[in-house]
Design a protein around this motif. Structure first.
Motif, PDB file in Angstrom:
ATOM      1  N   THR A  21       5.386   1.242 -24.112  1.00  0.00           N
ATOM      2  CA  THR A  21       4.188   1.491 -23.304  1.00  0.00           C
ATOM      3  C   THR A  21       3.273   0.275 -23.322  1.00  0.00           C
ATOM      4  O   THR A  21       3.026  -0.315 -24.380  1.00  0.00           O
ATOM      5  CB  THR A  21       3.421   2.710 -23.843  1.00  0.00           C
ATOM      6  OG1 THR A  21       4.273   3.864 -23.768  1.00  0.00           O
ATOM      7  CG2 THR A  21       2.165   2.974 -23.033  1.00  0.00           C
TER       8      THR A  21
ATOM      9  N   ARG B 214       7.220   3.302 -27.985  1.00  0.00           N
ATOM     10  CA  ARG B 214       7.185   4.096 -26.746  1.00  0.00           C
ATOM     11  C   ARG B 214       7.377   3.243 -25.493  1.00  0.00           C
ATOM     12  O   ARG B 214       7.312   3.781 -24.376  1.00  0.00           O
ATOM     13  CB  ARG B 214       5.851   4.861 -26.663  1.00  0.00           C
ATOM     14  CG  ARG B 214       5.711   5.961 -27.698  1.00  0.00           C
ATOM     15  CD  ARG B 214       4.344   6.635 -27.601  1.00  0.00           C
ATOM     16  NE  ARG B 214       4.267   7.793 -28.485  1.00  0.00           N
ATOM     17  CZ  ARG B 214       4.618   9.035 -28.151  1.00  0.00           C
ATOM     18  NH1 ARG B 214       5.083   9.279 -26.938  1.00  0.00           N
ATOM     19  NH2 ARG B 214       4.508  10.021 -29.012  1.00  0.00           N
TER      20      ARG B 214
ATOM     21  N   PRO C 208       6.512   8.706 -21.869  1.00  0.00           N
ATOM     22  CA  PRO C 208       6.895   7.420 -22.471  1.00  0.00           C
ATOM     23  C   PRO C 208       7.180   6.392 -21.387  1.00  0.00           C
ATOM     24  O   PRO C 208       7.754   6.701 -20.344  1.00  0.00           O
ATOM     25  CB  PRO C 208       8.165   7.771 -23.263  1.00  0.00           C
ATOM     26  CG  PRO C 208       8.079   9.248 -23.505  1.00  0.00           C
ATOM     27  CD  PRO C 208       7.380   9.816 -22.305  1.00  0.00           C
TER      28      PRO C 208
END
Length: 326
Positions: free
Chosen positions: A205, A203, A239
Motif C-alpha cells: 500500500t 500490504r 490491500p
C-alpha cells in the motif's frame, strides 16, 4: 428559665451517609411492615420527611416491592433506581424488636470504577504503538546493516522509549496538560510513515500526504491520532489500494483527512464511542481507537468526524493552525 431539651438518643442516625429506615411488624396486620423512623439520608433518598414517614406502611415510603420483600426476609441486594446504584441491606424485625433497611448509594463509587476501567483501556491502547515500534526496531537491529542505517534505527527506538517514559509518568501522576508546540505537519507525517513502513510494505500500500502546514499541537498526541486513523485505513481498506492523508486550511484551523477505499460505513457517530467497532471490523480489537482520537482532538479544541467522499471513507479532524502553508 426555659429548660434545654434533652438531645435525641437516635440523633447519630442522621449523621450516617447511608439511608436508614427502621420498621416493625404492624399490630393490626402482621404481614405489614410499619415505618418507625427514617434518618436524614433516607429523607433525601425517598423524599418523605420523618413526621410523614412514621406510622406508614414501608411500601408507601420505599415504593418498591423488591425492597419490601427484602425487608420481610432480610439479606442484601444491589439495584438500579433513578439512575443510581443502591446496595440495600435488611435486618428482619424479630418479635418485639425493630427491623432495619439500610441503603448505601454506590453511584459515585461505580462511576469511579468505570472511569478507572476506561483509563486503563486508553492507556493500554496508547502503549501498544510505541511497544510495536520498539519491537520492529529491535528485530531490524538483529541483522547486519550499514552503521548509518543502524544509527537511524537506534534513534527511532530512543524516540519510542521517550514516548513510553512519558506514558509511564502519566500513569503514575495522572494526565498532565498537553505539551503543545508549533510544528510542521510534515514532521508528524514522517514519524507516522516511518513507524508504519513494515505494514505498508506487507500490504503493498502506498501512503501519500497533502500540503504541509504549521500547526499547534502536542507532537506525541498528534502522532497517536495519525497512527490510529492510518492503521484503521490499512486494516479496513482493500490491500494494495493507496491511503491518502489530505490537508487543507479551514480559517484558523487545519483539517486533516485520512481517506481509504473501504466500503461505506453507514451510521458513523457511534464509531467514536468507547468500546465500539465498525460494521466491517474483524478479529480482535478494543474498540478504543476512534474514542482516543476524538478525546485527543477535543482536548486541543478541534473536531473529529467521518464522512463519505465519493468512493472513499474520510476520517477527519481539525487542529489549530499556526501560520499558513509551508
Amino acid at each position: 428559665m426555659t429548660p434545654v431539651p434533652a438531645p435525641r438518643t437516635d440523633a447519630w442516625m442522621d449523621a450516617l451517609p447511608q439511608a436508614v429506615l427502621l420498621f416493625e411488624a404492624g399490630s393490626g396486620r402482621p404481614d405489614a411492615l410499619i415505618v418507625t423512623r427514617v434518618n436524614a439520608a433516607a429523607v433525601r433518598l425517598w423524599g418523605v420527611p420523618q413526621a410523614r414517614a412514621a406510622g406508614r406502611p414501608l411500601l408507601e415510603i420505599v415504593r418498591r416491592h423488591t425492597l419490601e420483600a427484602l425487608a420481610e426476609r432480610g439479606g442484601e441486594l444491589e439495584l438500579e433506581a433513578g439512575g443510581r446504584t443502591l446496595r440495600c441491606t435488611a435486618v428482619r424485625a424479630a418479635e418485639g424488636q425493630a427491623g432495619a433497611l439500610i441503603v448505601d448509594d454506590l453511584t459515585h463509587h461505580r462511576r469511579r470504577e468505570a472511569e478507572l476501567r476506561e483509563a486503563t483501556a486508553v492507556l493500554s491502547h496508547e502503549f501498544r504503538t510505541p511497544v510495536t515500534g520498539l519491537r520492529g526496531v529491535l528485530e531490524a537491529l538483529e541483522y547486519d546493516m550499514p552503521p548509518d542505517l543502524a544509527q537511524s534505527f537506534v534513534r527511532q527506538g530512543l524516540q519510542e522509549v521517550e514516548r513510553l517514559a512519558r506514558l509511564v509518568e502519566d500513569l503514575a501522576v495522572g494526565f498532565r496538560p498537553t505539551r503543545a508546540r508549533t510544528l510542521p505537519l510534515a514532521e508528524a507525517f514522517a514519524r507516522a510513515e516511518r513507524l508504519l513502513t513494515p505494514e505498508l510494505t506487507a500490504r503493498h500500500t502506498a501512503l501519500t500526504f497533502g500540503p504541509d502546514h504549521l500547526v499547534r499541537a502536542d507532537p506525541d498526541k498528534l502522532l497517536q491520532v495519525l497512527l490510529n486513523l492510518i492503521e484503521n485505513a490499512l486494516k479496513y481498506g482493500p490491500p494494495g489500494q493507496p491511503v491518502e492523508v489530505g490537508t487543507r486550511l479551514r480559517g484558523t484551523w487545519v483539517e486533516v483527512a485520512v481517506l481509504d477505499h473501504g466500503p461505506p460505513l453507514g451510521e458513523t457517530d457511534s464509531l467514536f464511542l468507547a468500546h465500539t467497532r465498525g460494521p466491517h471490523a474483524s478479529g480482535q480489537g478494543s474498540g478504543m481507537g476512534l474514542y482516543i482520537v476524538r478525546s485527543i482532538v477535543h482536548g486541543w479544541g478541534g473536531q473529529a468526524w467521518t464522512e463519505r467522499r465519493g468512493e472513499r471513507n474520510a476520517f477527519c479532524f481539525t487542529l489549530p493552525g499556526a501560520g499558513g502553508t509551508l
